[in-house]
Scaffold this active site. Structure first.
Site, mmCIF file in Angstrom:
data_model
loop_
_atom_site.group_PDB
_atom_site.id
_atom_site.type_symbol
_atom_site.label_atom_id
_atom_site.label_comp_id
_atom_site.label_asym_id
_atom_site.label_seq_id
_atom_site.Cartn_x
_atom_site.Cartn_y
_atom_site.Cartn_z
ATOM 1 N N ASP A 107 -10.562 6.241 4.961
ATOM 2 C CA ASP A 107 -11.727 5.542 3.784
ATOM 3 C C ASP A 107 -13.304 5.734 4.459
ATOM 4 O O ASP A 107 -13.681 6.151 3.757
ATOM 5 C CB ASP A 107 -11.422 4.096 3.710
ATOM 6 C CG ASP A 107 -10.278 3.720 3.747
ATOM 7 O OD1 ASP A 107 -9.169 4.515 3.792
ATOM 8 O OD2 ASP A 107 -9.821 2.469 3.207
ATOM 9 N N GLU A 122 -3.796 -2.196 14.507
ATOM 10 C CA GLU A 122 -4.010 -1.399 13.453
ATOM 11 C C GLU A 122 -4.880 -0.002 13.746
ATOM 12 O O GLU A 122 -4.287 1.069 13.353
ATOM 13 C CB GLU A 122 -5.033 -2.059 12.449
ATOM 14 C CG GLU A 122 -5.447 -1.218 11.193
ATOM 15 C CD GLU A 122 -6.429 -2.179 10.089
ATOM 16 O OE1 GLU A 122 -6.647 -1.475 9.131
ATOM 17 O OE2 GLU A 122 -6.896 -3.162 10.681
ATOM 18 N N TYR A 132 -7.827 -10.599 -1.638
ATOM 19 C CA TYR A 132 -8.205 -9.358 -1.255
ATOM 20 C C TYR A 132 -9.088 -8.657 -2.300
ATOM 21 O O TYR A 132 -9.010 -9.117 -3.538
ATOM 22 C CB TYR A 132 -6.951 -8.402 -1.259
ATOM 23 C CG TYR A 132 -7.239 -7.037 -1.024
ATOM 24 C CD1 TYR A 132 -7.383 -6.568 0.010
ATOM 25 C CD2 TYR A 132 -7.158 -6.207 -2.010
ATOM 26 C CE1 TYR A 132 -7.811 -5.198 0.602
ATOM 27 C CE2 TYR A 132 -7.921 -4.821 -1.983
ATOM 28 C CZ TYR A 132 -7.954 -4.250 -0.639
ATOM 29 O OH TYR A 132 -8.316 -3.054 -0.278
ATOM 30 N N TRP A 159 0.971 -1.171 -0.056
ATOM 31 C CA TRP A 159 0.020 -0.009 0.081
ATOM 32 C C TRP A 159 0.880 1.068 0.003
ATOM 33 O O TRP A 159 2.052 1.228 0.710
ATOM 34 C CB TRP A 159 -1.021 0.236 1.385
ATOM 35 C CG TRP A 159 -2.182 -0.320 0.907
ATOM 36 C CD1 TRP A 159 -3.365 0.210 0.745
ATOM 37 C CD2 TRP A 159 -2.801 -1.766 0.612
ATOM 38 N NE1 TRP A 159 -4.592 -0.483 0.654
ATOM 39 C CE2 TRP A 159 -3.969 -1.835 0.405
ATOM 40 C CE3 TRP A 159 -1.982 -3.112 0.801
ATOM 41 C CZ2 TRP A 159 -4.921 -2.957 0.183
ATOM 42 C CZ3 TRP A 159 -2.853 -4.204 0.746
ATOM 43 C CH2 TRP A 159 -4.290 -4.202 0.210
#
Length: 463
Positions: free
Chosen positions: A195, A425, A104, A54
């Site tokens: 997001d 995370e 994914y 990413w």
């Protein structure tokens, strides 16, 4: 503050900055995360939830890797830049062909970059996504260089990355100034990195979601549905990405359902322009163009997105030409900008510790969204939880503007919470409870950077 532990030694979980053994153990634990997530040329954020490379993850990861292996940190960025398109864009995902498509979604067969992006020079031999993420890369490259100038110079690191980073910024300045006001625009909620932020709720209402039968959510295989975006939101993300792909990933001259000026995205761009100026100077080139761009961006950022009555920078919806009233941590990220007007800085500092973010009072770490907001959720993706990379940026901004004691306090909280959460995370901003996945790469990376900076001269507080 209470926090969950995941079997780490107690002194690692505490991250005791005053205890040399605790710092050593925390450093070793963070190093193990990055070593385990290294794939040979780059680092995955998480082998389960995010099994590819990413864009902005790699920038933060490189900053931490530089404290572990400068050569590996350089390769992290160079691998990412190797997937750059001819138009200058750095795609938000670089796909590993060894990973099955079902691991994914959206997978390479959705993005079809090598064919759908051919008109803009997408690589023919590397599959990527077609959207972008925040431009942290030049700042990361400069910090990687600073961590070991000798190795960087011997390997010609800056000489290799400087033209690519300049092209990346050129793409943002030219192709993405869709409002014509001097700021870069984002075309998808995934592009500013936050997001699922409530900032996107109103702009997304005009997007017809893709039917649930047309996509497969691999994220729910490895993540708790309570922590992730809803199916409705995900359907809208898929629709926007599909439309962008089907228009050949063209920015200007086409109508986009989602077009937003985001303060955090532009703050990272400004910080990275200053980094490009430093890189240019080091290479014996003219830093002037980068300094001028940074000044122009700063002027536009304050003129367009600063709202004194909110004490915060707000996102701006270009489709309706109106500010988005939601208070997000993206509005604090302009603390990264060195030349903000003093009244703006003072107001941001008050807002950071006030009722909406509670930093240092009601929260351990800066939440991603307004504590008093109607959509606050302490566990759901970007709708309230605290993220370590964002708090790293806030810490850096506080320190830059002289709030040294507050920066020291935040640094220590980041270290303590990261260890206690198993390098989560993201975490509940009040309790530090781990959310999302653990052993997350950028969490470990910012820990390594903060630990190293703790021991550098001039980094202490104004005691």
């Amino acid at each position: 503050m209470t926090a969950t532990t995941t079997g780490l030694p107690a002194r690692v979980a505490e991250g005791a900055s005053g205890d040399r053994a605790g710092r050593r153990d925390l450093r070793a634990a963070a190093s193990r995360v990055l070593l385990a997530n290294w794939t040979g040329a780059s680092t995955v954020p998480s082998h389960t939830l995010y099994p590819h490379q990413w864009s902005w993850d790699s920038a933060f990861i490189a900053v931490g890797l530089a404290r572990l292996s400068p050569r590996r940190a350089q390769r992290e960025l160079e691998t990412l830049l190797g997937a750059q398109w001819d138009d200058g864009r750095i795609p938000h995902i670089v796909f590993n062909p060894a990973v099955p498509h079902e691991a994914y979604f959206p997978s390479p067969d959705f993005w079809r970059s090598s064919t759908a992006g051919a008109a803009h020079g997408a690589p023919s031999d590397i599959e990527t996504s077609g959207i972008v993420q925040p431009p942290v890369h030049a700042l990361a490259a400069w910090l990687v260089h600073e961590s070991d100038p000798e190795t960087s110079g011997r390997r010609g690191f800056l000489e290799r990355v400087y033209p690519r980073l300049t092209a990346w910024h050129g793409y943002l300045h030219s192709n993405r100034d869709l409002g014509g006001h001097g700021l870069a625009s984002v075309l998808h909620p995934w592009e500013p990195g936050m997001d699922n932020s409530p900032c996107w709720d109103l702009p997304l209402e005009r997007v017809d979601p893709a039917p649930a039968t047309t996509f497969r959510r691999a994220d729910l295989t490895h993540g708790d549905a309570a922590d992730r975006p809803t199916d409705l939101d995900y359907g809208r993300y898929v629709r926007l990405a599909t439309d962008y792909r089907d228009r050949g990933y063209t920015d200007a001259g086409t109508r986009h359902a989602f077009v937003v000026e985001d303060p955090g995205f532009n703050a990272f761009l400004i910080a990275s322009e200053h980094a490009l100026a430093a890189i240019a100077l080091t290479l014996g080139q003219d830093p002037g163009p980068h300094r001028r761009r940074a000044r122009a961006l700063t002027t536009a950022l304050v003129a367009r997105l600063w709202h004194a009555e909110a004490g915060l920078f707000l996102c701006h919806d270009l489709r309706t030409d109106t500010p988005i009233a939601e208070k997000s941590v993206t509005g604090l990220l302009p603390l990264l900008v060195p030349d903000l007007p003093a009244p703006v800085v003072r107001a941001l500092l008050r807002t950071a510790s006030g009722e909406h973010f509670g930093l240092g009072s009601t929260t351990a770490l800066a939440p991603s969204y307004d504590l008093r907001g109607h959509s606050f959720d302490s566990s759901r993706y970007w709708r309230g939880p605290a993220w370590f990379n964002i708090n790293w940026a806030v810490e850096r901004g506080l320190r830059q503007h002289g709030a040294l004691t507050r920066a020291d306090d935040l640094r220590q909280t980041i270290l303590a919470t990261s260890g206690a959460s198993g390098f989560a995370e993201y975490v509940d901003p009040r309790t530090g409870r781990a959310r999302g996945t653990t052993d997350f790469s950028w969490t470990a990376a910012v820990v390594l950077d903060l630990l190293a900076r703790t021991e550098e001269p001039g980094e202490g507080a104004d005691r």
